[in-house]
Motif scaffolding. Structure first.
Motif, mmCIF file in Angstrom:
data_model
loop_
_atom_site.group_PDB
_atom_site.id
_atom_site.type_symbol
_atom_site.label_atom_id
_atom_site.label_comp_id
_atom_site.label_asym_id
_atom_site.label_seq_id
_atom_site.Cartn_x
_atom_site.Cartn_y
_atom_site.Cartn_z
ATOM 1 N N ASP A 1 -0.434 -0.655 -8.686
ATOM 2 C CA ASP A 1 -0.465 -0.793 -7.220
ATOM 3 C C ASP A 1 0.081 -2.135 -6.718
ATOM 4 O O ASP A 1 0.783 -2.163 -5.701
ATOM 5 C CB ASP A 1 -1.872 -0.507 -6.672
ATOM 6 N N PRO A 2 -0.177 -3.254 -7.410
ATOM 7 C CA PRO A 2 0.424 -4.511 -6.935
ATOM 8 C C PRO A 2 1.956 -4.472 -6.932
ATOM 9 O O PRO A 2 2.594 -5.011 -6.024
ATOM 10 C CB PRO A 2 -0.093 -5.559 -7.933
ATOM 11 N N GLN A 3 2.551 -3.819 -7.927
ATOM 12 C CA GLN A 3 4.019 -3.726 -7.959
ATOM 13 C C GLN A 3 4.512 -2.798 -6.843
ATOM 14 O O GLN A 3 5.563 -3.026 -6.253
ATOM 15 C CB GLN A 3 4.503 -3.213 -9.329
ATOM 16 N N ILE A 4 3.732 -1.751 -6.564
ATOM 17 C CA ILE A 4 4.119 -0.830 -5.475
ATOM 18 C C ILE A 4 4.055 -1.569 -4.138
ATOM 19 O O ILE A 4 4.956 -1.473 -3.310
ATOM 20 C CB ILE A 4 3.207 0.420 -5.468
ATOM 21 N N ARG A 5 2.976 -2.369 -3.949
ATOM 22 C CA ARG A 5 2.862 -3.160 -2.705
ATOM 23 C C ARG A 5 4.028 -4.147 -2.604
ATOM 24 O O ARG A 5 4.541 -4.403 -1.531
ATOM 25 C CB ARG A 5 1.541 -3.931 -2.663
ATOM 26 N N ALA B 1 6.998 -3.681 -3.736
ATOM 27 C CA ALA B 1 8.170 -2.893 -3.334
ATOM 28 C C ALA B 1 8.146 -2.651 -1.826
ATOM 29 O O ALA B 1 9.190 -2.699 -1.165
ATOM 30 C CB ALA B 1 8.205 -1.572 -4.099
ATOM 31 N N LEU B 2 6.949 -2.414 -1.294
ATOM 32 C CA LEU B 2 6.828 -2.223 0.164
ATOM 33 C C LEU B 2 7.149 -3.533 0.889
ATOM 34 O O LEU B 2 7.804 -3.535 1.930
ATOM 35 C CB LEU B 2 5.419 -1.736 0.518
ATOM 36 N N ALA B 3 6.715 -4.641 0.299
ATOM 37 C CA ALA B 3 6.990 -5.955 0.892
ATOM 38 C C ALA B 3 8.489 -6.262 0.875
ATOM 39 O O ALA B 3 8.999 -6.970 1.730
ATOM 40 C CB ALA B 3 6.215 -7.037 0.144
ATOM 41 N N LEU B 4 9.197 -5.698 -0.114
ATOM 42 C CA LEU B 4 10.643 -5.923 -0.206
ATOM 43 C C LEU B 4 11.420 -5.060 0.782
ATOM 44 O O LEU B 4 12.631 -5.184 0.886
ATOM 45 C CB LEU B 4 11.126 -5.633 -1.631
ATOM 46 N N THR C 1 3.276 -6.931 6.332
ATOM 47 C CA THR C 1 3.409 -5.538 6.777
ATOM 48 C C THR C 1 3.168 -4.555 5.633
ATOM 49 O O THR C 1 2.747 -3.423 5.861
ATOM 50 C CB THR C 1 4.798 -5.266 7.393
ATOM 51 N N ALA C 2 3.416 -4.996 4.398
ATOM 52 C CA ALA C 2 3.244 -4.091 3.251
ATOM 53 C C ALA C 2 1.809 -3.596 3.145
ATOM 54 O O ALA C 2 1.558 -2.480 2.682
ATOM 55 C CB ALA C 2 3.644 -4.801 1.967
ATOM 56 N N ARG C 3 0.866 -4.437 3.601
ATOM 57 C CA ARG C 3 -0.546 -4.067 3.467
ATOM 58 C C ARG C 3 -0.893 -2.803 4.235
ATOM 59 O O ARG C 3 -1.816 -2.093 3.867
ATOM 60 C CB ARG C 3 -1.429 -5.211 3.996
ATOM 61 N N THR C 4 -0.173 -2.580 5.324
ATOM 62 C CA THR C 4 -0.529 -1.430 6.162
ATOM 63 C C THR C 4 0.435 -0.259 5.993
ATOM 64 O O THR C 4 0.274 0.781 6.614
ATOM 65 C CB THR C 4 -0.552 -1.841 7.654
ATOM 66 N N LYS C 5 1.457 -0.416 5.153
ATOM 67 C CA LYS C 5 2.364 0.716 4.933
ATOM 68 C C LYS C 5 1.666 1.769 4.067
ATOM 69 O O LYS C 5 0.850 1.420 3.208
ATOM 70 C CB LYS C 5 3.647 0.227 4.251
#
Lengths: 324, 245
Positions: free
Chosen positions: B68-72, B74-77, B191-195
């Motif tokens: 999950d940290p790597q997925i987050r 990716a969302l942050a990127l 923003t990644a936190r809420t995606k």
């Protein structure tokens, strides 16, 4: 029910790595009490293909469709699947390469075969168990895998077995083979092709001489090229060297570059970062030349020289020339 | 444009690899997990393409919650949403079945991933997924441009490279220099936190291969040191002792 081997061509001749794959396949065929068939795609000279027999193939299926002179994983996989069905092949051998992996994947999905890529050594076959060992973590470890499906596709590393260059079997029987190839495979339009010519390919080379930042600049590369030419070797480089544009990107050997498994790898002025080691740790013999006795590469080397590469390289070149 | 990017979660390239559970599991203690470096480039290019033409980037991972940290990240990127198929895949085939299943439920113009994962180094998932979806696939792709429904691709071939044009949809295995390497911005991280990160169950697959034990390479014997003033000896040893020239 023969063992099927996909062989790669280079300008109409069978590649050396493919001869190795044939010998590998022939050893499995002997164990299973069956014969070996090779599959060759694209324009090739029959007399070249007959040589597959010297390495253990009884028969070569040749698809002489010039459209296959061009790398095409979809069409190649269609041909391979139909050859496997005609020959009732349960074991299929493919030499490891980007193209080999793509063909293995597509054929594997169609045949519901177990596909393992990066196999070192021969499989252990006992009763119903068909066990292979593959490289993982870029050679930092190995995994033992039981291939459970009825059909098995083995994508093998170069040097998976020691091959005999002077193989002396009788010539193979070359048969024309005409698989049905769908139009879907030929839809892409090729705009341009750029091939490096007159260079020994890194993935095929038995000897590689490779340089790092220790060479201090592209103007000194002739020292390394001279040794390479004396040994009949290909040349490679470390990542910093290609990042600095001292050498072209396609020479970069390492975790994110080309992974090589030659018989002999000579590293000149390369300290041996773990990412570089990941690209070379499958080499049979590693020589490290570095002025720093603490360079980590010495820990992975078979032979080492601590000293000034600008003095050592010309001396090695002279000694190598005297051998020829 | 709708882009699916499949990412792996793998030990950092400098990690020391060891195993636990009687050599059947990777020892993740003290190991830094990262997005697979090749997947990272695929993701960066997807985000660049989305910024050029309107569209959406979905990140997909097949694996457990420790990714999950790597997925987050990716969302942050710049990815817009994420899906995690909650299963430790048995092999490449299993991974491909899960990816193909997700892909069939949506219509993606592009399915991107790295040329290979740096843990299993097989480089076969893109080909498997493409075959399962009946799509063309190319790998390793070093350059990718999209114009309407046509992709212009530069890929590495044996001994060189070639440029080709193909129609979307496509499956591509990517490698550098396909995109600028990016690190997440502060705004991206916030923003990644809420995606949305959707966790879905796997589909059943047949097991075609079974992974047994892991082993580490046999320790290398001592390096034979040759004095610099007798460098020529090396050539003789390579010929007579190592028999490699």
């Amino acid at each position: 029910m023969s063992v099927l081997i996909y062989i790669e061509l280079d300008k109409g001749s069978v590649k050396k790595t493919s001869f190795g794959a044939i010998q590998y396949g022939a050893m499995i065929a002997a164990k299973l009490g069956t014969t070996t068939t090779a599959l060759s795609l694209g324009t090739a000279n029959s007399s070249e293909l007959e040589q597959a027999g010297h390495h253990g193939a009884a028969k070569v299926l040749h698809v002489a469709d010039p459209r296959l002179d061009h790398e095409n994983s979809l069409a190649y996989a269609e041909a391979l699947v139909q050859a496997a069905e005609q020959e009732e092949s349960e074991v299929i051998i493919i030499p490891k390469s980007g193209l080999g992996d793509a063909v293995a994947a597509r054929a594997g999905a169609r045949l519901k075969a177990a596909v393992v890529s990066g196999i070192t050594g021969l499989p252990e076959i006992t009763g119903d168990t068909f066990r292979v060992t593959k490289r993982i973590f870029s050679g930092k470890a190995f995994a033992s895998i039981d291939m459970a499906a009825a059909r098995k596709i083995l994508v093998i590393q170069k040097n998976a077995i020691e091959t005999d260059e002077n193989a002396t079997g009788s010539p193979a029987q070359v048969e024309a083979f005409s698989p049905v190839l769908s139009e879907a495979g030929f839809k892409a339009k090729v705009i341009s092709t750029e091939k490096v010519t007159n260079e020994i390919s890194l993935t095929e080379a038995e000897i590689i001489v490779s340089g790092g930042r220790g060479l201090k600049g592209p103007e000194n590369w002739h020292l390394l090229l001279d040794l390479a030419s004396a040994l009949g070797a290909a040349t490679g480089c470390s990542k910093p060297v290609s990042d600095l544009d001292w050498r072209p990107h396609h020479e970069h050997i390492g975790q994110t570059g080309i992974k090589v498994t030659p018989g002999l790898y000579i590293a000149c002025g390369i300290s041996g970062a773990i990412q570089h080691l990941a690209g070379v740790n499958g080499s049979r013999c590693i020589v490290v030349i570095n002025k720093d006795p603490e360079a980590p590469f010495f820990k992975s080397a078979d032979y080492g020289i601590v000293g000034d590469i600008f003095e050592i390289l010309p001396r090695l070149t002279d000694a190598a020339r005297k051998l020829r | 444009m709708n882009i699916l990017v499949c990412i792996t979660s793998v030990p950092d390239t400098t990690a020391k690899i060891t195993f636990t559970d009687n050599d059947t599991k990777l020892n993740k203690a003290g190991v830094q997990l990262i997005i697979g470096p090749y997947d990272d480039y695929a993701l960066s290019r997807a985000v660049e393409l989305k910024e050029q033409a309107a569209g959406k980037v979905t990140v997909l991972h097949v694996g457990g919650a420790d990714a999950d940290p790597q997925i987050r990240k990716a969302l942050a990127l710049g990815a817009d949403e994420a899906i995690r198929v909650d299963v430790e895949p048995a092999d490449s085939y299993d991974t491909a079945v899960q990816i193909a299943h997700i892909a069939r439920q949506n219509s993606y113009d592009l399915i991107l991933m790295g040329r290979e994962s740096i843990d299993y180094n097989s480089g076969i998932v893109h080909g498997l997924v493409a075959e399962m979806l009946d799509l063309p696939s190319y790998s390793p792709v070093m350059k990718l441009d999209i114009n309407g429904s046509t992709a212009t691709i530069t890929r590495e071939i044996d001994g060189g490279k070639e440029v080709l044009e193909a129609s979307l949809p496509l499956v591509l295995g990517c490698q550098e220099p396909i995109a600028e390497w990016k690190s997440p911005s502060m705004k991206g991280i916030m923003t990644a936190r809420t995606k949305p990160l959707q966790v879905v169950p796997p589909v059943e697959t047949e097991q075609l291969s079974v992974t047994g034990k892991y082993t580490l390479p046999a320790p290398k014997g001592a390096c034979k040191m040759i004095p610099a003033d007798a460098a020529e000896t090396l050539i003789r040893l390579l010929q007579t002792e190592a028999k490699v020239i």
